[in-house]
Design an enzyme around this catalytic site. Structure first.
Site, PDB file in Angstrom:
ATOM      1  N   HIS A  60      -5.965  88.296   5.342  1.00 46.06           N
ATOM      2  CA  HIS A  60      -4.804  87.954   6.459  1.00 46.06           C
ATOM      3  C   HIS A  60      -4.786  86.426   6.690  1.00 46.06           C
ATOM      4  O   HIS A  60      -4.057  85.904   7.480  1.00 46.06           O
ATOM      5  CB  HIS A  60      -4.789  88.724   7.411  1.00 46.06           C
ATOM      6  CG  HIS A  60      -5.903  88.753   8.572  1.00 46.06           C
ATOM      7  ND1 HIS A  60      -5.372  88.130   9.652  1.00 46.06           N
ATOM      8  CD2 HIS A  60      -7.039  89.041   8.664  1.00 46.06           C
ATOM      9  CE1 HIS A  60      -6.842  88.031  10.290  1.00 46.06           C
ATOM     10  NE2 HIS A  60      -7.468  88.568   9.821  1.00 46.06           N
TER      11      HIS A  60
ATOM     12  N   GLN B 284     -12.901  81.884   7.310  1.00 47.69           N
ATOM     13  CA  GLN B 284     -12.161  80.900   7.435  1.00 47.69           C
ATOM     14  C   GLN B 284     -12.474  79.629   6.273  1.00 47.69           C
ATOM     15  O   GLN B 284     -11.336  78.825   6.185  1.00 47.69           O
ATOM     16  CB  GLN B 284     -12.535  80.014   8.878  1.00 47.69           C
ATOM     17  CG  GLN B 284     -12.036  80.911   9.988  1.00 47.69           C
ATOM     18  CD  GLN B 284     -10.918  81.001  10.471  1.00 47.69           C
ATOM     19  OE1 GLN B 284     -10.167  80.040  10.058  1.00 47.69           O
ATOM     20  NE2 GLN B 284     -10.514  81.941  11.089  1.00 47.69           N
TER      21      GLN B 284
ATOM     22  N   CYS C  41      -9.848  87.229  18.352  1.00 46.78           N
ATOM     23  CA  CYS C  41     -10.547  88.544  18.411  1.00 46.78           C
ATOM     24  C   CYS C  41     -11.076  88.649  19.992  1.00 46.78           C
ATOM     25  O   CYS C  41     -11.544  89.622  20.596  1.00 46.78           O
ATOM     26  CB  CYS C  41     -11.753  88.434  17.532  1.00 46.78           C
ATOM     27  SG  CYS C  41     -11.168  88.556  15.679  1.00 46.78           S
TER      28      CYS C  41
ATOM     29  N   GLY D  74     -12.463  91.347   7.276  1.00 49.82           N
ATOM     30  CA  GLY D  74     -13.835  90.840   7.313  1.00 49.82           C
ATOM     31  C   GLY D  74     -14.647  91.182   8.404  1.00 49.82           C
ATOM     32  O   GLY D  74     -15.880  90.912   7.858  1.00 49.82           O
ATOM     33  N   SER D  75     -14.287  91.687   9.386  1.00 50.37           N
ATOM     34  CA  SER D  75     -15.243  92.195  10.171  1.00 50.37           C
ATOM     35  C   SER D  75     -15.942  93.474   9.581  1.00 50.37           C
ATOM     36  O   SER D  75     -17.426  93.486   9.735  1.00 50.37           O
ATOM     37  CB  SER D  75     -14.571  92.863  11.497  1.00 50.37           C
ATOM     38  OG  SER D  75     -13.980  91.923  12.271  1.00 50.37           O
TER      39      SER D  75
ATOM     40  N   ASN E  36     -14.641  79.133  13.090  1.00 49.58           N
ATOM     41  CA  ASN E  36     -13.220  79.639  13.354  1.00 49.58           C
ATOM     42  C   ASN E  36     -12.646  78.685  14.595  1.00 49.58           C
ATOM     43  O   ASN E  36     -11.425  78.786  14.730  1.00 49.58           O
ATOM     44  CB  ASN E  36     -13.062  81.164  13.417  1.00 49.58           C
ATOM     45  CG  ASN E  36     -13.911  81.572  14.633  1.00 49.58           C
ATOM     46  OD1 ASN E  36     -15.317  81.462  14.462  1.00 49.58           O
ATOM     47  ND2 ASN E  36     -13.483  82.450  15.350  1.00 49.58           N
TER      48      ASN E  36
END
Length: 394
Positions: free
Chosen positions: A202, A180, A326, A72-73, A152
């Site tokens: 994930h 999310q 994170c 996602g990042s 999130n």
């Protein structure tokens, strides 16, 4: 300590057996490089195509609009940097919010160092943006609006369709971080007027290290990763075939029965929230009801530190967090909680509990039982609580 209650599904999920089963042959038997021409490579190429089709079906888009990433990042970074540099001749203005994931916020900071201007929209006490403020922030130099689908940390689900419509009317590209949201709410990128969307495997019971970026057909975007011609020459690097297979299966499972999934989690979530709010000087962060992620509960307990709660919960077998995974190593309070108006000393006492497919009612009862004595124990050791009692505010 034998009992383990996992309540950090917003951080990551386990890989479902059905997902792992489909992945396994691509580690050993079907290992060919998809760019080669022999038969075992054709097998892996077909597996990638099937994974792409599954993601496209889940998003309501064409398969040619789905590009696999390392997570996602990376998808967020590609969306922001790729659009910014591809459209810099049109303008240099980007709009986002103060409660985005750091993958978006840090990408924006990077772009600011390279001549771009970024407007960070405020949110209200429940984490919602003001649509009029968004409209007023758009200028003739605005090239991109990036607003997350669901937060999130506090679970706030933004009015994505309305945001997309505003951007469409003003001819500004709209990106949403839906990491999310996938599997928790219905998403159709066409109906919601979304031009770019990020997701990660994930978070939906798929493998780590795989994500995807939806790029609407016709959108001009620079490459983030250069090298080979993979992903139709837009994202170089030999494809992670097992992970792509896993993502495809995971998103298929996650989106096949969203309503029943959400209904089950909402009941458990509300029971958890109601139980924990019985603790004096506690409050819920984010909204109640349908505009909140079904599995998200974020509670503030005043006069103590969130990290201390986590340590004691871990001793009781409960896995939780105080905010985004994170930033779990940071001693600073959550930027999301500060953005919704909480002072530093209160924002430090947050506890995020996120529910998922493995969560049971027994888990909820267990957490409701173990949290209050932990809070009281920590308050008994807290100078802030002692000062509070001395003031007579019992």
């Amino acid at each position: 300590m034998n009992k383990v209650v996992y309540m950090d599904y917003a951080a990551t999920t386990y890989v479902k057996p059905e997902v792992l089963e489909e992945m396994m042959p691509y580690f050993t038997e079907k290992f060919g490089n998809p760019s080669s021409f022999y038969s075992i490579s054709r097998d892996t190429k077909m597996a990638i195509d099937q994974g792409r089709d599954r993601v496209a079906k889940a998003l309501g888009c064409d398969s040619s609009e789905v590009y696999f990433t390392g997570g996602g990042s990376e998808a967020d970074n590609w969306a922001l940097k790729g659009i910014a540099f591809a459209h810099k001749n049109k303008g240099n203005h980007i709009i986002t919010t103060k409660i985005e994931h750091h993958a978006v916020l840090h990408a924006c900071e990077y772009l600011e160092k390279h001549g771009f201007e970024v407007t960070y929209l405020d949110v209200d006490s429940e984490g919602f943006i003001n649509l009029e403020e968004l409209k007023n922030a758009i200028t003739d130099k605005t090239i991109l609006v990036s607003i997350m689908f669901a937060n999130n940390e506090i679970g706030t689900i933004q009015p994505i369709k309305e945001i997309g419509q505003i951007c469409k009317e003003r001819k500004v590209l709209f990106h949403t971080d839906a990491v999310q949201a996938i599997g928790n709410v219905h998403i159709n990128v066409k109906e919601l007027n979304i031009d770019l969307l990020s997701l990660a495997g994930h978070k939906i019971y798929g493998p780590k290290g795989i994500g995807a970026l939806y790029i609407r057909k016709g959108v001009r975007i620079d490459n983030l990763v250069h090298g080979g011609g993979q992903e139709r020459a837009r994202r170089a690097g030999t494809e992670n075939v097992p992970a792509i297979v896993g993502l495809g299966k995971a998103i298929e499972l996650a989106t096949e029965n969203i309503d029943a999934h959400a209904e089950r989690l909402e009941k458990l979530r509300d029971k958890l929230i109601d139980g924990l709010l019985q603790v004096p000087y506690s409050r819920l962060n984010g909204p109640r009801g349908k505009n909140r992620l079904a599995g998200n509960a974020n509670i503030i307990f005043e006069f103590i530190e969130g990290e201390s709660i986590l340590l004691m919960l871990d001793f009781e077998g409960v896995c939780a967090s105080s905010g985004s995974a994170c930033t779990s190593g940071s001693l600073d309070p959550s930027h999301v909680l500060l953005a919704i108006g909480l002072p530093h000393e209160i924002a430090h006492g947050s506890l995020r509990l996120s529910l998922g497919d493995g969560t049971t009612e027994e888990d909820i009862d267990y957490v409701i039982n173990v949290v209050p004595p932990i809070i009281q124990r920590l308050r008994d050791m807290s100078p802030l609580w002692e000062d509070h009692l001395k003031k007579g505010d019992k």
